[in-house]
Design a protein around this motif. Structure first.
Motif, PDB file in Angstrom:
ATOM      1  N   GLU A 101     -13.703  -6.841 -73.750  1.00  0.00           N
ATOM      2  CA  GLU A 101     -14.503  -5.742 -74.278  1.00  0.00           C
ATOM      3  C   GLU A 101     -14.968  -4.883 -73.108  1.00  0.00           C
ATOM      4  OE1 GLU A 101     -16.491  -8.058 -78.109  1.00  0.00           O
ATOM      5  OE2 GLU A 101     -17.725  -7.520 -76.374  1.00  0.00           O
ATOM      6  N   VAL A 102     -14.956  -3.576 -73.288  1.00  0.00           N
ATOM      7  CA  VAL A 102     -15.270  -2.656 -72.192  1.00  0.00           C
ATOM      8  C   VAL A 102     -16.589  -1.946 -72.467  1.00  0.00           C
ATOM      9  CG1 VAL A 102     -14.514  -0.644 -70.891  1.00  0.00           C
ATOM     10  CG2 VAL A 102     -12.827  -2.316 -71.694  1.00  0.00           C
ATOM     11  N   VAL A 103     -17.473  -2.011 -71.482  1.00  0.00           N
ATOM     12  CA  VAL A 103     -18.724  -1.266 -71.525  1.00  0.00           C
ATOM     13  C   VAL A 103     -18.671  -0.234 -70.399  1.00  0.00           C
ATOM     14  CG1 VAL A 103     -21.238  -1.368 -71.417  1.00  0.00           C
ATOM     15  CG2 VAL A 103     -19.941  -3.288 -72.391  1.00  0.00           C
ATOM     16  N   ALA A 104     -18.587   1.043 -70.753  1.00  0.00           N
ATOM     17  CA  ALA A 104     -18.561   2.121 -69.766  1.00  0.00           C
ATOM     18  C   ALA A 104     -19.993   2.526 -69.452  1.00  0.00           C
ATOM     19  CB  ALA A 104     -17.770   3.309 -70.299  1.00  0.00           C
ATOM     20  N   LEU A 105     -20.349   2.490 -68.169  1.00  0.00           N
ATOM     21  CA  LEU A 105     -21.715   2.744 -67.725  1.00  0.00           C
ATOM     22  C   LEU A 105     -21.708   3.973 -66.823  1.00  0.00           C
ATOM     23  CD1 LEU A 105     -21.947  -0.968 -66.873  1.00  0.00           C
ATOM     24  CD2 LEU A 105     -23.577   0.017 -68.472  1.00  0.00           C
ATOM     25  N   SER A 106     -22.253   5.077 -67.307  1.00  0.00           N
ATOM     26  CA  SER A 106     -22.135   6.349 -66.589  1.00  0.00           C
ATOM     27  C   SER A 106     -23.410   6.685 -65.839  1.00  0.00           C
ATOM     28  CB  SER A 106     -21.819   7.476 -67.574  1.00  0.00           C
ATOM     29  OG  SER A 106     -21.789   8.714 -66.898  1.00  0.00           O
ATOM     30  N   LEU A 107     -23.265   6.980 -64.542  1.00  0.00           N
ATOM     31  CA  LEU A 107     -24.392   7.376 -63.701  1.00  0.00           C
ATOM     32  C   LEU A 107     -24.586   8.882 -63.664  1.00  0.00           C
ATOM     33  CD1 LEU A 107     -23.621   5.015 -60.693  1.00  0.00           C
ATOM     34  CD2 LEU A 107     -25.522   4.779 -62.289  1.00  0.00           C
ATOM     35  N   ASN A 108     -23.652   9.633 -64.228  1.00  0.00           N
ATOM     36  CA  ASN A 108     -23.644  11.089 -64.090  1.00  0.00           C
ATOM     37  C   ASN A 108     -24.318  11.751 -65.295  1.00  0.00           C
ATOM     38  OD1 ASN A 108     -22.893  13.848 -63.616  1.00  0.00           O
ATOM     39  ND2 ASN A 108     -21.171  13.106 -62.405  1.00  0.00           N
ATOM     40  N   PRO A 109     -25.245  12.688 -65.057  1.00  0.00           N
ATOM     41  CA  PRO A 109     -25.859  13.378 -66.196  1.00  0.00           C
ATOM     42  C   PRO A 109     -24.924  14.370 -66.873  1.00  0.00           C
ATOM     43  CG  PRO A 109     -26.634  14.328 -64.132  1.00  0.00           C
ATOM     44  CD  PRO A 109     -25.826  13.120 -63.771  1.00  0.00           C
TER      45      PRO A 109
END
Length: 750
Positions: free
Chosen positions: A261-269
Motif C-alpha cells: 500500500e502506498v502513502v504519498a506524503l507531500s512537503l510542497n504547498p
C-alpha cells in the motif's frame, strides 16, 4: 532565505522572546512573545517574533496567518515585510512574497534581510540575473553574511558559472559551518565540480548527517498485521511536475496493492495536474506542507508505515530533516539525490549494478539494494498523456538528412555545462567540421543568461556562430529532439530524465562514465538499451564515439529509427518488472522470517486508481460502454488512467481512433489505428477494421496486403470477406443475446 534578524533595542519581555528564538527554543520563544503581548499590548516586534517562532517550528501556515495580520496592523514595518516575504514564499504565494519584498527594499534599501529574501524569491522564480544582483547588494551591505553568499552561489550555478558558485558556497560554509541548509546546498553543488570524488561527497554527507541527528523521539509500538500489505510511504517535496515524476508515476501504477500500500506524503504547498495523478495512484495522499516539525512527525508516524522512502535527498525542502527523527522502522532513499545521505537513520539506498558497480559500497553509509538492471523506470510525461500517440511525438529521420550537416545537442540544465563538459564538446566539434551545436536551456532568451554562456563557449574554443540557443518551453517538450542528431551528455553530472527523454525520441546519447554514481546515471539507461558503445571511459573514447556516429549519417538514421523500440522493450520502460523486484526487497526487509504469511494473490491484470483496484475486464467493458454512449470526456479520463500504468497500450490508440472517426476525422483515425496495430500484432479484427477504414478514404493498401501475407499467409481478399468488426468485437467482449429480464455482456481476455 534569511532567518529573522536582530531587532533594535527591545523591552525585556520581547528581548527574551528573541533570545529564546536565537537559542533554537522556538516553542518557548512563542510562549514568551504571547506573554509579552499580554503585558505590552500589540506591537510590531512582538508580532515579528511570533511569526518567526512559528516559522522556526515549520508551521508556515500559522506563521502566514500571523504575518498577514501584523502587516495589516503595521503596513510600513519593513522587518515584518522581509519576514513576510520569506513566509509567503515558503507557502507558495510568490505574488504576495514579491509585493512585500519589493516594498521592503524600496522603503529600506539598506536592510540586508529584504535583499536576501528577495534574491531567494527571484531564484525560485528563475529570474537568475535579478537574484544575483540582489545577493550582491546584500553582500555590499555585509560581506560576511553567509546566506547572501549561498544565494549568490545558487544564482551563479543556475547561469552556468559553476566554479564561481562553488567558491561562494564554500565561503558561506566557512562563515556558518553549522547551517544545515547551506551544507545541503554545498552537497548538491559539489556534484557539478569535476574535482569532487565519491569520498568527498561521503565525507561532507556524514558531517551534514551529524548535524541533522537529534535525540530520536520514541516510536509508538506498531500492531502486528499478519498477512497485511506492506505500508510504503513516499516522502517528497517533488510530488508535482518535476523531473522525479517521470519515474515515480510508473512505479506507483505498477505496484501490486495486495502486497504494497502506498502513502504519498507531500512537503510542497504547491500542487498541479501531476499531483492529481499521484493522488489517484496512491492509496493515501497526505499533505504535510505548513505543519510544525512535531505535527509532521506525529502525522507520519500515525500512518503506521513499515517503510519510508526519501525521494529528495540533499535537495530543496529535503525529507531528510524529518526522517532524522525516525518516522518508520525501515527508512531508505531513492531517486532524488545521486549520493549518500550520510545519515544513520537512513539504512538503505536503491541503486543498480551500473550506477554502483562492485566496489562502490564504500561510497555510502547506506546498504545498497541493487536492482538487477536499472534502478529507475521511466514513462514520458507530456501535458496530455494521450498525445504521446500523436504524430508530433513519433520518431523522425535524423535531421542531418535534411540539413546536410550533423547537429549535436543538449537539453540539460545550464548548471551542468561545466568546464569539463565544454572541453568535451569543443573536442567533438573540432573533430567534426561543419557540425553544429543546439542547446535548449531555461531563460536562454535573457541576455544576462545567454551572454555569459556564449563567452564561456568561445573561451573553450567553440565558435558561438556554430551554436543555436533555444529557450525551453513546455509547448516544445520533446520536440526539440527532432532537430538534434546526437546528444552530447554533460560531465561530471550526467543527464537523467533528459537522457531518457532523448532516447525515447530516438536520439542516441554519448556519455562519459565516471567513478561516482552521479557521473554514471546516463550509463545505466544506455546499457539497458544495449547501447554500451556509447558509454565512454575517457575523453578520447567520448570524442571517437560522437565522431563515429556523425561520420555515418545513414547508419545514424537507422540507429535512430530503432531506438524507441529498444527503449520500450527495455528494463527502463518495464514498470511491472521493477515493481516486482521492489516488492520482493521490501518484503525481505519488513518480514525477513515470513511471519506475515504467504504473499496475497497478485493483482497485475488491471490498475489501481481512485482508491480501488480495477481489473482489466472491468476497464475494457467500461471503456466500451462510455464509447458507445458518446461520453468521450469520461472515456479520455479512463484512458489517461490506463496510460499511467502502460505508457503505450494498443487499446488507447484504438479507442482514440474510434473517437476521431466518430468525430469525422477519418485520416487521424486511420493514423491511430496503424499505431494500435503496431502495438498489438496478430489481432485480426484490428486489421479488418483498418482495411475497411482505408477503403473509405481510398488509401493504397499494398503495404497492408504484403504484411498480411508475410505474417499470416492471409490475402487481403480473404480478410475483406470477414464482417467489419464492432467495438465489442475488437475489444473481445461477447454480447449475450437479450433475455426478457436483462441484457448482459461478458468480456473475453483483451
Amino acid at each position: 532565505m534569511k532567518r529573522p534578524q536582530h531587532a533594535p533595542t527591545l523591552p525585556p519581555p520581547i528581548a527574551r522572546a528573541q533570545t529564546l528564538y536565537e537559542a533554537g527554543k522556538f516553542r518557548e520563544s512563542l510562549a514568551q512573545a504571547d506573554k509579552a503581548e499580554k503585558l505590552l499590548g500589540r506591537q510590531a516586534e512582538i508580532r515579528y517574533w511570533q511569526a518567526a517562532a512559528y516559522l522556526g517550528l515549520h508551521d508556515t501556515i500559522r506563521a502566514g496567518e500571523v504575518i498577514d495580520q501584523a502587516l495589516r496592523e503595521f503596513p510600513e514595518h519593513t522587518r515584518l515585510m522581509a519576514l513576510g516575504g520569506a513566509i509567503a514564499m515558503r507557502n507558495g504565494d510568490h505574488a504576495r512574497a514579491r509585493a512585500w519584498l519589493e516594498r521592503c527594499i524600496e522603503l529600506a534599501p539598506g536592510q540586508i534581510h529584504g535583499w536576501i529574501n528577495y534574491g531567494a524569491l527571484l531564484a525560485e522564480l528563475r529570474e537568475y540575473a535579478g537574484a544575483r544582483d540582489a545577493a550582491q547588494k546584500a553582500l555590499a551591505l555585509d560581506p560576511h553574511e553567509p546566506v547572501a553568499y549561498a544565494n549568490y552561489a545558487s544564482a551563479l550555478k543556475e547561469t552556468g558559472e559553476m566554479d564561481a558558485a562553488i567558491v561562494a558556497l564554500r565561503r558561506a560554509v566557512q562563515l556558518s559551518p553549522r547551517d544545515a541548509a547551506i551544507r545541503a546546498n554545498l552537497l548538491f553543488v559539489m556534484l557539478f565540480d569535476q574535482a569532487t570524488t565519491a569520498q568527498d561527497l561521503l565525507r561532507e554527507a556524514k558531517a551534514f548527517g551529524r548535524q541533522l541527528a537529534p535525540l530520536l523521539r520514541p516510536q509508538p509500538a506498531r500492531p502486528q498485521r499478519p498477512g497485511a500489505p506492506i505500508r510504503l510511504g513516499l516522502l517528497s517535496n517533488d510530488l508535482l511536475r518535476h523531473a522525479c515524476a517521470y519515474f515515480i508515476l510508473p512505479l506507483l501504477a505498477n505496484l501490486d496493492r495486495s502486497r504494497v500500500e502506498v502513502v504519498a506524503l507531500s512537503l510542497n504547498p504547491v500542487s498541479d495536474h501531476v499531483t492529481d495523478k499521484i493522488r489517484l495512484n496512491a492509496n493515501r495522499f497526505v499533505p504535510l506542507a505548513g505543519m510544525s516539525r512535531e505535527q509532521l512527525i506525529d502525522t507520519v508516524r500515525a500512518e503506521q508505515l513499515d517503510v519510508l522512502m526519501d525521494l529528495g535527498g540533499h535537495t530543496g525542502n529535503s525529507p531528510l530533516q524529518h526522517m532524522a527523527h525516525g518516522l518508520a522502522p525501515v527508512q531508505m532513499t531513492w531517486l532524488g539525490y545521486p549520493g549518500s545521505t550520510g545519515m544513520e537513520a537512513i539504512r538503505y539506498r536503491i541503486s543498480d549494478w551500473t550506477c554502483d558497480p562492485a566496489g562502490f559500497e564504500s561510497h555510502y553509509t547506506e546498504t545498497l539494494l541493487r536492482a538487477p538492471q536499472v534502478s529507475y523506470v521511466y514513462a514520458p510525461l507530456v501535458q496530455d498523456p494521450l498525445s504521446v500517440y500523436a504524430p508530433k511525438y513519433r520518431v523522425r529521420e535524423t535531421p542531418a538528412l535534411r540539413n546536410g550537416f550533423v547537429t549535436f545537442g543538449s537539453c540539460n540544465n545550464l548548471g551542468k555545462i561545466t568546464a569539463r563538459t565544454l572541453a568535451l564538446w569543443a573536442a567533438v566539434l573540432a573533430r567534426c567540421p561543419g557540425s553544429r551545436l543546439l542547446l535548449e536551456l531555461r531563460e536562454i532568451d535573457q541576455e544576462s543568461v545567454r551572454a555569459p554562456l556564449l563567452a564561456r563557449l568561445a573561451q573553450a574554443g567553440i565558435d558561438p556562430q556554430r551554436v543555436t540557443c533555444v529557450p525551453r518551453a513546455s509547448a516544445n517538450q520533446y520536440l526539440t529532439y527532432h532537430d538534434i542528431d546526437i546528444v552530447l551528455d554533460t560531465a561530471p553530472l550526467t543527464g537523467g530524465t533528459t537522457t531518457c527523454d532523448a532516447l525515447w525520441m530516438g536520439v542516441p546519447v554519448v556519455t562519459l562514465a565516471g567513478n561516482a554514481y552521479h557521473a554514471r546515471i546516463s550509463a545505466t539507461f544506455l546499457k539497458a538499451l544495449g547501447l554500451d558503445g556509447l558509454i565512454c571511459a575517457d575523453k578520447d573514447a567520448y570524442v571517437d564515439a560522437a565522431a563515429t556516429l556523425a561520420g555515418d549519417v545513414d547508419g545514424l538514421n537507422a540507429l535512430r529509427l530503432g531506438i524507441r523500440q529498444r527503449f520500450e522493450q527495455s528494463p527502463v520502460a518495464d514498470g511491472a518488472g521493477f515493481a516486482r523486484w521492489l516488492e520482493t526487497e521490501l518484503a525481505a526487509l519488513v518480514d525477513p522470517r515470513g511471519l506475515r504469511g504467504p504473499a496475497p494473490a497478485a493483482q497485475h491484470d488491471g490498475m489501481f486508481f481512485a482508491g480501488a483496484w480495477h481489473g482489466m475486464g472491468e476497464i475494457v467493458v467500461a471503456i466500451a460502454g462510455l464509447l458507445e454512449a458518446g461520453r468521450f470526456g469520461e472515456t479520455r479520463s479512463l484512458l489517461e488512467n490506463l496510460s499511467a500504468k502502460w505508457s503505450k497500450h494498443w487499446l488507447v490508440p484504438y479507442v482514440l481512433a474510434e473517437m476521431e472517426y466518430r468525430g469525422g476525422n477519418k485520416e487521424a483515425a486511420i493514423d491511430l489505428l496503424m499505431e494500435s496495430v503496431g502495438l498489438r500484432a496478430y489481432h485480426v479484427p484490428l486489421y479488418r477494421l483498418l482495411s475497411a477504414r482505408m477503403d473509405e478514404c481510398g488509401y493504397d493498401k499494398t503495404v497492408l496486403a504484403d504484411f498480411l501475407q508475410q505474417q499470416f499467409g492471409m490475402s487481403l481478399d480473404y480478410l475483406g470477406q470477414q464482417a467489419v468488426p464492432t467495438v465489442f468485437d475488437v475489444l473481445g467482449i461477447e454480447v449475450v443475446p437479450a433475455q426478457p429480464s436483462a441484457t448482459t455482456t461478458e468480456h473475453a481476455p483483451a
